[in-house]
Scaffold this motif. Structure first.
Motif, PDB file in Angstrom:
ATOM      1  N   ASN A 159     -18.069   4.520   0.004  1.00 60.26           N
ATOM      2  CA  ASN A 159     -17.291   4.009  -1.136  1.00 60.26           C
ATOM      3  C   ASN A 159     -15.825   4.006  -0.684  1.00 60.26           C
ATOM      4  O   ASN A 159     -15.546   4.128   0.505  1.00 60.26           O
ATOM      5  CB  ASN A 159     -17.523   4.864  -2.397  1.00 60.26           C
ATOM      6  N   SER A 160     -14.905   3.892  -1.647  1.00 64.08           N
ATOM      7  CA  SER A 160     -13.486   3.815  -1.252  1.00 64.08           C
ATOM      8  C   SER A 160     -13.001   5.082  -0.554  1.00 64.08           C
ATOM      9  O   SER A 160     -11.986   5.070   0.138  1.00 64.08           O
ATOM     10  CB  SER A 160     -12.612   3.582  -2.487  1.00 64.08           C
ATOM     11  N   ALA A 190     -12.535  -1.474  -4.951  1.00 63.90           N
ATOM     12  CA  ALA A 190     -11.276  -1.057  -5.593  1.00 63.90           C
ATOM     13  C   ALA A 190     -11.300  -1.298  -7.103  1.00 63.90           C
ATOM     14  O   ALA A 190     -10.437  -0.794  -7.817  1.00 63.90           O
ATOM     15  CB  ALA A 190     -10.098  -1.800  -4.966  1.00 63.90           C
ATOM     16  N   GLY A 191     -12.279  -2.056  -7.559  1.00 63.26           N
ATOM     17  CA  GLY A 191     -12.464  -2.260  -8.989  1.00 63.26           C
ATOM     18  C   GLY A 191     -13.468  -1.284  -9.583  1.00 63.26           C
ATOM     19  O   GLY A 191     -13.794  -1.344 -10.777  1.00 63.26           O
ATOM     20  N   TYR A 210      -8.199   4.463  -5.470  1.00 64.93           N
ATOM     21  CA  TYR A 210      -7.872   5.324  -4.323  1.00 64.93           C
ATOM     22  C   TYR A 210      -6.356   5.454  -4.181  1.00 64.93           C
ATOM     23  O   TYR A 210      -5.592   4.634  -4.704  1.00 64.93           O
ATOM     24  CB  TYR A 210      -8.521   4.785  -3.036  1.00 64.93           C
ATOM     25  N   ARG A 211      -5.955   6.507  -3.462  1.00 60.80           N
ATOM     26  CA  ARG A 211      -4.525   6.789  -3.281  1.00 60.80           C
ATOM     27  C   ARG A 211      -3.813   5.567  -2.684  1.00 60.80           C
ATOM     28  O   ARG A 211      -4.318   4.956  -1.737  1.00 60.80           O
ATOM     29  CB  ARG A 211      -4.385   7.973  -2.325  1.00 60.80           C
ATOM     30  N   ASN A 212      -2.673   5.227  -3.234  1.00 57.45           N
ATOM     31  CA  ASN A 212      -1.832   4.111  -2.773  1.00 57.45           C
ATOM     32  C   ASN A 212      -2.391   2.726  -3.112  1.00 57.45           C
ATOM     33  O   ASN A 212      -1.813   1.714  -2.734  1.00 57.45           O
ATOM     34  CB  ASN A 212      -1.565   4.177  -1.253  1.00 57.45           C
ATOM     35  N   GLY A 213      -3.530   2.707  -3.803  1.00 62.88           N
ATOM     36  CA  GLY A 213      -4.144   1.415  -4.138  1.00 62.88           C
ATOM     37  C   GLY A 213      -3.682   0.881  -5.486  1.00 62.88           C
ATOM     38  O   GLY A 213      -3.754  -0.331  -5.751  1.00 62.88           O
ATOM     39  N   ASN A 214      -3.234   1.809  -6.331  1.00 67.06           N
ATOM     40  CA  ASN A 214      -2.795   1.589  -7.719  1.00 67.06           C
ATOM     41  C   ASN A 214      -2.921   0.178  -8.323  1.00 67.06           C
ATOM     42  O   ASN A 214      -3.906  -0.124  -8.986  1.00 67.06           O
ATOM     43  CB  ASN A 214      -1.378   2.157  -7.906  1.00 67.06           C
ATOM     44  N   PHE A 218       0.886  -1.170   0.000  1.00 66.22           N
ATOM     45  CA  PHE A 218       0.000   0.000   0.000  1.00 66.22           C
ATOM     46  C   PHE A 218       0.919   1.213   0.000  1.00 66.22           C
ATOM     47  O   PHE A 218       1.552   1.514   1.006  1.00 66.22           O
ATOM     48  CB  PHE A 218      -0.876  -0.036   1.272  1.00 66.22           C
ATOM     49  N   GLY A 219       1.052   1.850  -1.142  1.00 64.06           N
ATOM     50  CA  GLY A 219       1.969   2.981  -1.216  1.00 64.06           C
ATOM     51  C   GLY A 219       1.962   3.546  -2.621  1.00 64.06           C
ATOM     52  O   GLY A 219       1.340   2.992  -3.521  1.00 64.06           O
ATOM     53  N   PRO A 220       2.661   4.677  -2.804  1.00 60.98           N
ATOM     54  CA  PRO A 220       2.675   5.326  -4.117  1.00 60.98           C
ATOM     55  C   PRO A 220       3.217   4.403  -5.197  1.00 60.98           C
ATOM     56  O   PRO A 220       4.153   3.634  -4.939  1.00 60.98           O
ATOM     57  CB  PRO A 220       3.624   6.513  -3.915  1.00 60.98           C
TER      58      PRO A 220
END
Ligand code: NDP
Ligand code: 8X3
Length: 250
Positions: A242-243, A139-140, A144-148, A91-93
């Motif tokens: 939501n997310s 997530a589909g 969201y941030r860090n979820g990439n 979980f990160g950039p």
């Protein structure tokens, strides 16, 4: 009735297995951890159903082919496939991402789902009936941030669910996407590589869903009238919209 559930050694898959066994479905349960599969089989059999365990890694095409190819003609009569095995790793950039984690997520969540489905779709096609439930994620639906890469893998699951529904349409096969928000399982522990403090932190200040919630919804989706297919189900706990929006009481 008979269901094949991937990733039944923990979390959603295990809860789904219990729910269906309580309702007299025979089950094929899979995962990599053979000991857990054996324990699960013993518990499920106490409910009076037949259970087959298959230990394999969904990322390994040969293992998938050998395991699912070994089913005899009775066990091959699968009414429902639940493609549930999956994970988030990290979980990160994205610019700091670990390509080994990217491989794990894409190989498990996307290619693993395809390898398993590849073995079961022809059986359903020949029987002209069946139901495939793919466990996606919120997530589909949103990134969201860090979820990439996890989000990307679950967007791919969403696309595959839609594609399956179209391509299997001539054969009377139902295809449903079940897309949960946060639920407390081993998911966060796996995502944070066994760091239980970080994993607990994910659920700080609110009540997430439980695996049994997803099992209830899966049971519902699997038991609609023959002419009805629930295409896409997005579910969250009451604390989550939501997310992006979670109502936390800290
Ligand atoms: P858990 O970690 O509790 O369970 C994951 C299951 O997947 C385990 O049974 C594990 O079995 C199996 N699995 C993982 N990798 C592999 C592999 N390579 N080969 C075979 N089996 C594998 O997580 P959840 O129950 O929470 O997750 C289930 C699904 O739900 C996943 O697809 C996840 O992405 C999705 N999801 C989870 C949410 C959550 O908040 N918990 C929300 C939305 C979706 P083993 O280790 O024995 O192989
Ligand atoms: C798991 C739910 O919010 O961690 O798919 O992406 S989340």
């Amino acid at each position: 009735m008979r269901a094949l559930i991937t990733g039944a050694t923990a979390g959603f898959g295990e809860a789904i297995a219990h729910k269906f066994a309580e309702n007299n479905w025979d089950l094929i349960v899979t995962g990599r951890r053979e000991e857990r599969l054996n324990e699960l089989k013993a518990k499920l059999e106490q409910k009076g159903v037949q259970v087959k365990t298959l230990a394999f890694d969904v990322r390994d095409r040969t293992q998938v082919e050998n395991a699912l190819g070994s089913l005899d003609s009775d066990w091959k009569e699968i009414d429902l496939l639940v493609n549930n095995a999956g994970l988030a790793a990290g979980f990160g950039p994205i610019q700091d991402g670990d390509p080994d984690n990217w491989d794990r997520m894409i190989d498990t969540n996307v290619k693993g789902l395809l390898y398993v489905s590849m073995m079961i779709m022809p059986i359903m096609q020949e029987r002209k009936k069946g139901h495939i439930i793919n466990i996606g994620s919120t997530a589909g639906k949103e990134v969201y941030r860090n979820g990439n890469v996890y989000c990307a893998s679950k967007h791919a699951v969403d696309a595959l669910t839609k594609s399956m529904r179209i391509d299997l349409l001539p054969f009377g096969i139902k295809v449903t996407g079940i897309c949960p928000g946060a639920a407390e399982t081993e998911f966060a522990l796996v995502r944070f590589d066994g760091d239980s403090e970080k994993a607990k932190g994910v659920y700080n200040g609110y009540t997430p869903m439980a695996a049994t919630d997803i099992a209830e919804v899966t049971w519902y989706a699997a038991n609609t009238p023959p002419n009805l297919c629930l295409n896409d189900i997005v579910l969250t706990s009451l604390a989550q919209a939501n997310s992006f929006y979670t109502e936390k009481k800290l």
